[in-house]
Structures are given as structure tokens and as C-alpha cells.
Design an enzyme around this catalytic site. Structure first.
Site, PDB file in Angstrom:
ATOM      1  N   THR A 176       0.338   4.842  -4.497  1.00  0.00           N
ATOM      2  CA  THR A 176       1.312   4.292  -3.558  1.00  0.00           C
ATOM      3  C   THR A 176       1.248   5.161  -2.312  1.00  0.00           C
ATOM      4  O   THR A 176       1.698   6.307  -2.312  1.00  0.00           O
ATOM      5  CB  THR A 176       2.736   4.305  -4.142  1.00  0.00           C
ATOM      6  N   LYS A 227       3.936  -3.132  -1.952  1.00  0.00           N
ATOM      7  CA  LYS A 227       4.567  -2.099  -2.779  1.00  0.00           C
ATOM      8  C   LYS A 227       5.797  -1.526  -2.079  1.00  0.00           C
ATOM      9  O   LYS A 227       6.794  -1.185  -2.732  1.00  0.00           O
ATOM     10  CB  LYS A 227       3.556  -0.985  -3.083  1.00  0.00           C
ATOM     11  N   LYS A 267       9.429   9.727  -1.298  1.00  0.00           N
ATOM     12  CA  LYS A 267       8.153   9.614  -0.605  1.00  0.00           C
ATOM     13  C   LYS A 267       7.857   8.153  -0.276  1.00  0.00           C
ATOM     14  O   LYS A 267       7.478   7.807   0.847  1.00  0.00           O
ATOM     15  CB  LYS A 267       7.046  10.210  -1.477  1.00  0.00           C
TER      16      LYS A 267
END
Length: 296
Positions: free
Chosen positions: A97, A172, A240
Site C-alpha cells: 500500500t 486502496k 501512513k
């Protein structure tokens, strides 16, 4: 059956690489901690390389699953990176990711040497990886996607292409934004139920059968009420991911007020020492505000 490489054997990558080996593919792995690569090879009958370049040599498809943009660059680029070991015509598939920016950067580097690239971040957590039930969100050409999909099906519950390189990463981001809002809503709902004298677990079980249902409610309500968070997807990683999503939103001129707020709530959880807690630990912040004792 294909000759493959898998770089990054964390809680997701380790079982994903295992599914590839179990599917009959010839798999060579790499991990920054060599002992983990050795353990994987011993368990699954594959081999391991001392560098990403070494692991990628001769592979038809090279998979990566590491921590962030910088980690990804470190295993793909440079004289010891995966691209240096990949032959013309090989395909690089990234499950990290990361940002859409780094996806396009690596795709350009791969194309310069005649290799393809697919960004393919996953959702489903450690359990999804272990059970081969991941949702995979992809960006890349139709041909590269089809080639990758044929192999990824061993650990996919769903796998779809959303556009050119970078589209998988943006998808995502949408996934993480949705999770953040849902978990905060569940935290507030469970607190309301408990403080009003209801059995919050019973409430969650019923609500999960109706329009308020979600994977998070069905799978996390009990552990949230028990204060158990040493499992699942860590707060540090969610922050993050939300940071990447907020930067992308800024770039395209979209306001994400709820995501930005929940990101700050996760910062509060980090201050409580919960950086490694599961993302469902948002409820602990509410308990602190209420003055309740927390166990974590």
C-alpha cells in the site's frame, strides 16, 4: 506453472508467497531479515535470495509487499534492486500500500528495460492473506493485469483492474478512508450502547444483520468491548495509509473532512501507546475521554 519471486515476508507477504508455492509455482523469496527468508524456504520448499536482484533473476513475475514508498524503492531500484535482476518481458507486481506517485515512477523504470508493472494493493488483513481471501485492487495495462491475475488468484477472493498504473493505489486509498469512518462510527455506537446500560456485544450482533452491518462490526465489536487490540492492522500503518489518501485528495481537489479527523484520532491513540494496536482501538480514545480505565 511459473517461476516467481516474492520480496517482503511480513504478516501479509509470508502467507501470500506460501499460497504461490502451494499452487505449484517455483518461488524464490527475499526478506530484509534473511532468517525469515530461510524459514519460509524451509517451510514451503522454495528458495531465497540474498538480495532483491538475486531473488528476481530468472523470474517471470516478481511480487513485492513491503512497508512504504521508500521501502519499495529500496527493493526495486539500484544495482541490487529487483529490476536489475529482471529480464526483458518480466512483470513486476506490487502489493504494497503505497502512493500512486511511486507506482508510476516504478512503472516508468520497468518500462525502460522492457518490463511490465501492475500496482496491486490488497485488503483483507492477515487473516485474508493466510486464508487466500484477499481483495486485490489493480492498476496497469489489460495485458499485464491478465498475466498477474492468473497467478494472484491463489490468494484472491476478488481481483479487479480499475485503470492504468496508479489506479489500484487510489482504490486502496478509498478502502482505507471507508474503514476509518466505519471504525469511528462503530466506536461511538458501542460506547453509546454500553453507557446506556445495554449489552453492547448483543447490540452489535443484531445491528450487524441490518443496514448498519459491516465487516468491522461483525469481526471487531467483541474485541473492542473486551479491550483486546494486539491483532490485526496496526494504527501506525493506518496513519501512513491515511496520509497517502489525504495527499491524493489534496492533489485532485477533494475534501476528506472525516478521514482527516479520524487520522487525528489515531494520532491520539498513538499517544496512548497504541501505535501497534489494531485500528479498532479508536474506542480506547473514547474510553479515555470518558475517564474509564483501559487495558489495551
Amino acid at each position: 506453472m511459473a517461476k516467481l519471486a516474492f520480496l517482503g515476508l511480513g504478516v501479509m507477504g509470508y502467507p501470500m508467497a506460501g499460497h504461490l508455492a502451494a499452487g505449484g509455482h517455483e518461488v524464490t523469496v527475499y526478506n530484509r531479515t534473511t532468517a525469515k527468508a530461510e524459514a519460509w524456504a524451509a517451510e514451503h520448499g522454495g528458495s531465497f535470495g540474498g538480495t532483491p536482484r538475486e531473488a528476481a533473476q530468472g523470474a517471470e513475475i516478481v511480487f513485492t509487499c513491503v512497508g512504504n514508498d521508500d521501502d519499495l524503492r529500496s527493493v526495486v531500484l539500484g544495482e541490487d534492486g529487483a529490476l536489475a535482476g529482471m529480464a526483458k518481458g518480466a512483470l513486476l507486481v506490487d502489493h504494497t500500500t503505497a502512493s500512486a506517485i511511486v507506482a508510476r515512477e516504478l512503472a516508468e523504470a520497468a518500462a525502460a528495460q522492457g518490463s511490465g508493472f501492475v500496482d496491486a494493493p490488497v485488503s483483507g488483513g492477515q487473516a485474508g492473506a493466510e486464508n487466500g481471501q484477499l481483495a486485490i485492487m489493480c492498476g496497469g495495462s489489460d495485458a499485464d493485469f491478465a498475466r498477474a491475475q492468473a497467478v494472484m488468484q491463489v490468494y484472491a477472493k476478488a481481483c479487479e483492474r480499475f485503470g492504468d498504473v496508479g489506479a489500484g493505489q487510489v482504490t486502496k486509498m478509498v478502502n482505507q478512508v471507508c474503514i476509518a469512518g466505519i471504525v469511528q462510527g462503530i466506536s461511538e455506537g458501542l460506547m453509546l450502547a454500553a453507557e446506556a446500560g445495554l449489552d453492547a456485544k448483543q447490540v452489535a450482533k443484531l445491528v450487524s444483520q441490518g443496514a448498519g452491518g459491516s465487516w468491522q462490526l461483525s469481526n471487531r465489536a467483541d474485541t473492542m468491548m473486551d479491550g483486546h487490540f494486539n491483532h490485526g492492522f496496526a494504527v501506525n500503518w493506518m496513519r501512513k495509509d491515511l496520509g497517502i489518501a489525504l495527499e491524493q485528495a489534496k492533489e485532485v481537489g477533494v475534501s476528506l473532512p472525516v478521514a482527516a479527523l479520524v487520522d487525528q484520532f489515531y494520532a491520539d491513540v498513538q499517544q496512548l501507546g497504541g501505535g501497534r494496536w489494531d485500528t479498532s482501538s479508536l474506542i480506547q480514545r473514547l474510553r479515555v475521554l470518558k475517564g474509564q480505565k483501559i487495558d489495551g
